[in-house]
Design a protein around this motif. Sequence first.
Motif, PDB file in Angstrom:
ATOM      1  N   CYS A 112       0.831  -1.205   0.000  1.00 47.12           N
ATOM      2  CA  CYS A 112       0.000   0.000   0.000  1.00 47.12           C
ATOM      3  C   CYS A 112       0.859   1.245   0.000  1.00 47.12           C
ATOM      4  O   CYS A 112       2.067   1.204   0.209  1.00 47.12           O
ATOM      5  N   LEU A 113       0.199   2.349  -0.221  1.00 48.31           N
ATOM      6  CA  LEU A 113       0.826   3.654  -0.168  1.00 48.31           C
ATOM      7  C   LEU A 113       0.191   4.439   0.965  1.00 48.31           C
ATOM      8  O   LEU A 113      -1.032   4.602   1.000  1.00 48.31           O
ATOM      9  N   LEU A 114       1.018   4.893   1.903  1.00 50.84           N
ATOM     10  CA  LEU A 114       0.574   5.821   2.934  1.00 50.84           C
ATOM     11  C   LEU A 114       0.899   7.205   2.407  1.00 50.84           C
ATOM     12  O   LEU A 114       2.056   7.539   2.163  1.00 50.84           O
ATOM     13  N   SER A 115      -0.120   8.011   2.189  1.00 54.35           N
ATOM     14  CA  SER A 115       0.047   9.325   1.583  1.00 54.35           C
ATOM     15  C   SER A 115      -0.461  10.409   2.524  1.00 54.35           C
ATOM     16  O   SER A 115      -1.526  10.269   3.125  1.00 54.35           O
ATOM     17  N   VAL A 116       0.314  11.486   2.636  1.00 54.08           N
ATOM     18  CA  VAL A 116      -0.063  12.640   3.443  1.00 54.08           C
ATOM     19  C   VAL A 116      -0.070  13.848   2.516  1.00 54.08           C
ATOM     20  O   VAL A 116       0.907  14.108   1.810  1.00 54.08           O
ATOM     21  N   THR A 117      -1.192  14.564   2.510  1.00 57.31           N
ATOM     22  CA  THR A 117      -1.330  15.732   1.640  1.00 57.31           C
ATOM     23  C   THR A 117      -1.747  16.937   2.465  1.00 57.31           C
ATOM     24  O   THR A 117      -2.740  16.901   3.186  1.00 57.31           O
ATOM     25  N   ARG A 118      -0.981  18.016   2.324  1.00 55.61           N
ATOM     26  CA  ARG A 118      -1.298  19.283   2.992  1.00 55.61           C
ATOM     27  C   ARG A 118      -1.888  20.229   1.953  1.00 55.61           C
ATOM     28  O   ARG A 118      -1.347  20.384   0.857  1.00 55.61           O
ATOM     29  N   ASP A 119      -2.982  20.879   2.299  1.00 56.68           N
ATOM     30  CA  ASP A 119      -3.618  21.851   1.410  1.00 56.68           C
ATOM     31  C   ASP A 119      -2.800  23.143   1.456  1.00 56.68           C
ATOM     32  O   ASP A 119      -2.724  23.804   2.487  1.00 56.68           O
ATOM     33  N   ILE A 120      -2.141  23.485   0.345  1.00 54.11           N
ATOM     34  CA  ILE A 120      -1.321  24.698   0.284  1.00 54.11           C
ATOM     35  C   ILE A 120      -1.927  25.722  -0.688  1.00 54.11           C
ATOM     36  O   ILE A 120      -1.236  26.611  -1.165  1.00 54.11           O
ATOM     37  N   THR A 121      -3.219  25.591  -0.929  1.00 53.09           N
ATOM     38  CA  THR A 121      -3.897  26.475  -1.875  1.00 53.09           C
ATOM     39  C   THR A 121      -3.748  27.940  -1.470  1.00 53.09           C
ATOM     40  O   THR A 121      -3.409  28.788  -2.313  1.00 53.09           O
ATOM     41  N   ASP A 122      -3.993  28.253  -0.197  1.00 53.72           N
ATOM     42  CA  ASP A 122      -3.886  29.643   0.260  1.00 53.72           C
ATOM     43  C   ASP A 122      -2.461  30.157   0.115  1.00 53.72           C
ATOM     44  O   ASP A 122      -2.237  31.302  -0.292  1.00 53.72           O
ATOM     45  N   ARG A 123      -1.488  29.322   0.451  1.00 55.24           N
ATOM     46  CA  ARG A 123      -0.085  29.726   0.324  1.00 55.24           C
ATOM     47  C   ARG A 123       0.271  30.004  -1.129  1.00 55.24           C
ATOM     48  O   ARG A 123       0.924  31.000  -1.454  1.00 55.24           O
ATOM     49  N   LYS A 124      -0.181  29.129  -2.051  1.00 58.21           N
ATOM     50  CA  LYS A 124       0.104  29.336  -3.475  1.00 58.21           C
ATOM     51  C   LYS A 124      -0.556  30.612  -3.992  1.00 58.21           C
ATOM     52  O   LYS A 124       0.035  31.342  -4.785  1.00 58.21           O
ATOM     53  N   HIS A 125      -1.768  30.893  -3.510  1.00 51.64           N
ATOM     54  CA  HIS A 125      -2.458  32.128  -3.909  1.00 51.64           C
ATOM     55  C   HIS A 125      -1.686  33.347  -3.403  1.00 51.64           C
ATOM     56  O   HIS A 125      -1.503  34.322  -4.140  1.00 51.64           O
ATOM     57  N   ALA A 126      -1.223  33.290  -2.153  1.00 50.11           N
ATOM     58  CA  ALA A 126      -0.458  34.407  -1.580  1.00 50.11           C
ATOM     59  C   ALA A 126       0.846  34.621  -2.352  1.00 50.11           C
ATOM     60  O   ALA A 126       1.238  35.758  -2.633  1.00 50.11           O
ATOM     61  N   GLU A 127       1.526  33.523  -2.710  1.00 43.68           N
ATOM     62  CA  GLU A 127       2.762  33.628  -3.492  1.00 43.68           C
ATOM     63  C   GLU A 127       2.492  34.277  -4.847  1.00 43.68           C
ATOM     64  O   GLU A 127       3.261  35.120  -5.308  1.00 43.68           O
TER      65      GLU A 127
END
Length: 194
Positions: A112-127
């Motif tokens: 299996c794959l243990l996957s961790v995903t962080r939502d960085i949408t706000d950070r990308k918008h700010a950048e």
Amino acid sequence: AEAAIRYNEDKFTRAFQASPDAINITRLDDGTYFDVSEGFEKISGWTREEAIGRTALELNIWVEPQDRERAVELIRGQGGYTGLEIAFRRKDGRIITGLMSGKVMEVAGVTCLLSVTRDITDRKHAESTLKEAEQRLRTVLANSEAVIYQLDPEGRFTLSEGLGLSHLGLAPGQVVGMSALELYRGDEKTVDQI
């Protein structure tokens, strides 16, 4: 030994559910969800019941389906990945940017794959907003009729912009790193104008 195993399983389950990031365990060969965290539910909009037994492709989560293949290639070649930025589609259709890390693990004899995903949408918008603002400022500075400059504490130019530089025989940025004294070449008028 059994008590230690139960303790470790309990610790893993609590960490799995407490994380604000989306954590999921999928079968490596076809991407079928075995389990998803509360963070997954918040970020994706899909409930645990809706996700388990289905794939991200079936849920239409991948904006670019080949991104999953890229992640799988990294898993097979390196055993994991870190810092993979990928666009995802939430259940409501909104596109978000996730920063993913993944690692191979065995669950009941299945790879299996243990996957961790962080939502960085706000950070990308700010950048993006900052980059646009910097570009506008550069345009204003470059097209100003004045000579615009900035000096560091040692008196060296860190910025020299503006159309007024051409009246001094200088190009934008030409004097960056120099001091006003280094510019002085016997032409007091030029130094006075700067």
